[in-house]
Enzyme design. Sequence first.
Site, mmCIF file in Angstrom:
data_model
loop_
_atom_site.group_PDB
_atom_site.id
_atom_site.type_symbol
_atom_site.label_atom_id
_atom_site.label_comp_id
_atom_site.label_asym_id
_atom_site.label_seq_id
_atom_site.Cartn_x
_atom_site.Cartn_y
_atom_site.Cartn_z
ATOM 1 N N CYS A 1 0.821 -1.220 0.000
ATOM 2 C CA CYS A 1 0.000 0.000 0.000
ATOM 3 C C CYS A 1 0.852 1.266 0.000
ATOM 4 O O CYS A 1 1.967 1.277 0.504
ATOM 5 C CB CYS A 1 -0.900 0.030 1.222
ATOM 6 N N ARG B 1 1.810 0.819 -6.002
ATOM 7 C CA ARG B 1 1.844 0.044 -4.759
ATOM 8 C C ARG B 1 0.512 -0.620 -4.438
ATOM 9 O O ARG B 1 0.431 -1.443 -3.540
ATOM 10 C CB ARG B 1 2.253 0.959 -3.595
ATOM 11 N N TRP C 1 -3.590 -2.151 -1.397
ATOM 12 C CA TRP C 1 -3.421 -3.476 -1.956
ATOM 13 C C TRP C 1 -4.072 -4.403 -0.943
ATOM 14 O O TRP C 1 -3.552 -4.592 0.144
ATOM 15 C CB TRP C 1 -1.933 -3.803 -2.147
ATOM 16 N N ASN D 1 0.178 0.584 6.211
ATOM 17 C CA ASN D 1 0.794 -0.304 5.237
ATOM 18 C C ASN D 1 1.423 -1.438 6.035
ATOM 19 O O ASN D 1 2.294 -1.189 6.865
ATOM 20 C CB ASN D 1 1.871 0.449 4.442
ATOM 21 N N GLY D 2 0.987 -2.655 5.813
ATOM 22 C CA GLY D 2 1.558 -3.772 6.564
ATOM 23 C C GLY D 2 0.469 -4.757 6.924
ATOM 24 O O GLY D 2 -0.635 -4.710 6.372
ATOM 25 N N GLU E 1 21.845 -21.430 -6.844
ATOM 26 C CA GLU E 1 21.558 -19.990 -6.821
ATOM 27 C C GLU E 1 22.712 -19.213 -6.166
ATOM 28 O O GLU E 1 23.099 -18.147 -6.643
ATOM 29 C CB GLU E 1 20.226 -19.753 -6.086
ATOM 30 N N LYS F 1 24.848 -16.323 -8.031
ATOM 31 C CA LYS F 1 24.981 -14.954 -7.516
ATOM 32 C C LYS F 1 26.448 -14.556 -7.484
ATOM 33 O O LYS F 1 26.814 -13.459 -7.892
ATOM 34 C CB LYS F 1 24.400 -14.811 -6.096
ATOM 35 N N GLU G 1 27.983 -14.209 -11.160
ATOM 36 C CA GLU G 1 27.502 -13.147 -12.042
ATOM 37 C C GLU G 1 27.910 -11.745 -11.589
ATOM 38 O O GLU G 1 28.054 -10.859 -12.418
ATOM 39 C CB GLU G 1 25.997 -13.222 -12.261
ATOM 40 N N HIS H 1 31.378 -37.699 -7.144
ATOM 41 C CA HIS H 1 31.450 -38.155 -8.535
ATOM 42 C C HIS H 1 32.209 -37.172 -9.418
ATOM 43 O O HIS H 1 31.988 -37.131 -10.627
ATOM 44 C CB HIS H 1 30.032 -38.389 -9.080
ATOM 45 N N LYS I 1 19.085 -6.927 -17.444
ATOM 46 C CA LYS I 1 18.018 -7.315 -16.524
ATOM 47 C C LYS I 1 16.934 -8.130 -17.221
ATOM 48 O O LYS I 1 16.479 -9.139 -16.698
ATOM 49 C CB LYS I 1 17.419 -6.054 -15.889
HETATM 50 C C1 F6R Z 1 20.315 -13.834 -12.152
HETATM 51 C C2 F6R Z 1 19.214 -13.303 -12.931
HETATM 52 C C3 F6R Z 1 18.866 -13.983 -14.196
HETATM 53 C C4 F6R Z 1 17.340 -14.007 -14.369
HETATM 54 C C5 F6R Z 1 16.982 -14.590 -15.738
HETATM 55 C C6 F6R Z 1 15.488 -14.697 -15.924
HETATM 56 O O1 F6R Z 1 20.495 -13.121 -10.970
HETATM 57 O O2 F6R Z 1 18.626 -12.330 -12.577
HETATM 58 O O3 F6R Z 1 19.371 -15.273 -14.219
HETATM 59 O O4 F6R Z 1 16.787 -14.771 -13.344
HETATM 60 O O5 F6R Z 1 17.505 -13.777 -16.739
HETATM 61 O O6 F6R Z 1 14.883 -13.441 -15.841
HETATM 62 P P1 F6R Z 1 13.338 -13.300 -15.619
HETATM 63 O O7 F6R Z 1 13.042 -13.783 -14.256
HETATM 64 O O8 F6R Z 1 13.066 -11.841 -15.788
HETATM 65 O O9 F6R Z 1 12.652 -14.138 -16.653
#
Ligand code: F6R
Length: 616
Positions: A2, A27, A75, A101-102, A489, A493, A496, A512, A611
């Site tokens: 919200c 929001r 929301w 909000n919460g 994951e 992280k 990358e 293995h 992104k």
């Molecule tokens: C890693 C990362 C990417 C996304 C991938 C899929 O930190 O952000 O591996 O997860 O490009 O992106 P979306 O989720 O937008 O389909």
Amino acid sequence: MCGIVGYIGPRNATEVVVNGLQRLEYRGYDSAGIAIHGEPEGLQLRRSVGKLINLVEHLSEAPARGNIGIGHTRWATHGGVTEENAHPHRSSCGEIVVIQNGIVENYRELKGRLIELGHTFDSQTDTEVIAHLVGHYYSQTGQLEAAVRQALGELRGGNAVVAFSVSEPDRIVAARLGNAGSVTIGLGDGEIFVASDMPAILDYTRTMIFLEDREVAVVSRDAVRMSTLTGEYVKREPVAVQWDPVSAAKGDYKHFMQKEINEQPRALMDILRGRIDQDAGKVYLEDLKLDDAALRRVERIYAVACGTAWHAGLLAKFIIESLACVRVEVDYGSEFRYRQPVLGDDALLLAITQSGETADTLAAMEEARNQGAPSVALVNAIGSQAARVADGGTIYLHAGPEIGVASTKAFTSMIVGAYLFGLRLAQARETLTPQQIREHIQALIELPGKVEQVIQQTESQCADLAEHYYHATNALYLGRQFNYPIALEGALKLKEISYIHAEGYPAGEMKHGPVALIDENLPVVCIAPRDPIYEKMLSNVEQVKARHGQVIAIGTVGDDDLAAKADHTIFVPETLPLLTPALTVIPLQFFAYYVALLRGADVDQPRNLAKSVTVE
Ligand code: F6R
């Protein structure tokens, strides 16, 4: 989710508040409302269901004027989308107005008490409980600040609360409990603004003060007095915000990634909001187009995604198979479309994507459509392509914009989104009883608080660890069962954003091959919470130590055995085994962040990455 705005000063509060709400509409847009006080009009409450434009139209027919006001975009969390449930809410005496909000986690208990005291409720919201509770204490103290303080002392959960009383029209009281709702106070010349987010008030001022957890601010036209919930005076210098959309949005954080890691408690509250009913033991997914009958017909689910979202897909498999007994296959978007999958009309495609624009994931959705199988999108970006083409409906993550290229808050939201979907399937297919669903819901309700605890307790530990290991050239991440995807994951992280080569492996597979990599220079992250596979994981830790690897263990709080074996241990609280990944991943996000920082890497925009990957 919200949005909150407040104003006190010489301008017409309606204009300032509505203008601010316009900046915050993302929001929440289930309803919007304002409370304005002026002379001779007195208190004017205007609320409308739907988008802000409906409130604006309502105001053109029934204008409100005054020099003090608060406003809210909702929301929906507790209670449906109706005008009675729209904020602001009033106390029984009608003098005090409150927006929030919460989530008030113990609202049912408080409401019961207030009903016994003779209060009657007009809405189903948790916020109305705050209004009545403040009113209750106001009738005893005759002072808004004291009443808010007392009422907030009884709330459980994370909340930002803003209130004023018509008997004290010279002040607004704003407070923050936990990290679920931020409160920003903007200082003007003879006027002061309150908002959940800076953009709401940037048209008027760039001088801001930010409320911290468990702080209360009493805001008048030309002063802000701040104190802790328990009454200790707080002095905090205002910050001059150098406005550009990027730096303002980053707030006090150095990078978006750091901000987004810290936003996870709030993001998780937002994904749960309005979707769980603890009393009924039910889950609601408002934009899912498949009814119970359609959900019962599903024989196979293909979870398709890329990168971090694919790791969430691996977790979705564990979650959905365990809760709803539906077979789940997990595919990379880029592989799915080229392997000639055989779907059929009893299959469902679950597309998992933060951006909703990832080309490979969209292509998989198209393949499903061609084969007559419905798609459901577990997606963050509102109105994105994935959301639009998902003919089976959308489960929005509501994590808010994720700007750091390395996905963090979207990932934990995807875990919880998959969990909600698993419970929804279980409900339709009756693989869990309402009582069992209630137990899962309880664990979900407690999750944001536990994530908050992990954030508070591990960030500086991870920063110290990064000092030890930022020169490493390789790293190995091991996990089993639900935490195998977290090993993947964590490794992703690190590689990358810091450009260190890192491998994630199921710990049982170590012998293995990867075991050959282990020597005294190799950091090995072992994810070993106390879960059904804990003993096995402990043996893997010993195997790494026997080869002189450096073990960084992630374990359950109080696990001295693990701590005795590992070189470094980071603890997370206990939760249901299927939810541990939402906790164990957080230290790995922080670790990657601080390693990248020490290596001087561009944390938010790592080289070669983007992104939204909108090309194949
Ligand atoms: C890693 C990362 C990417 C996304 C991938 C899929 O930190 O952000 O591996 O997860 O490009 O992106 P979306 O989720 O937008 O389909």
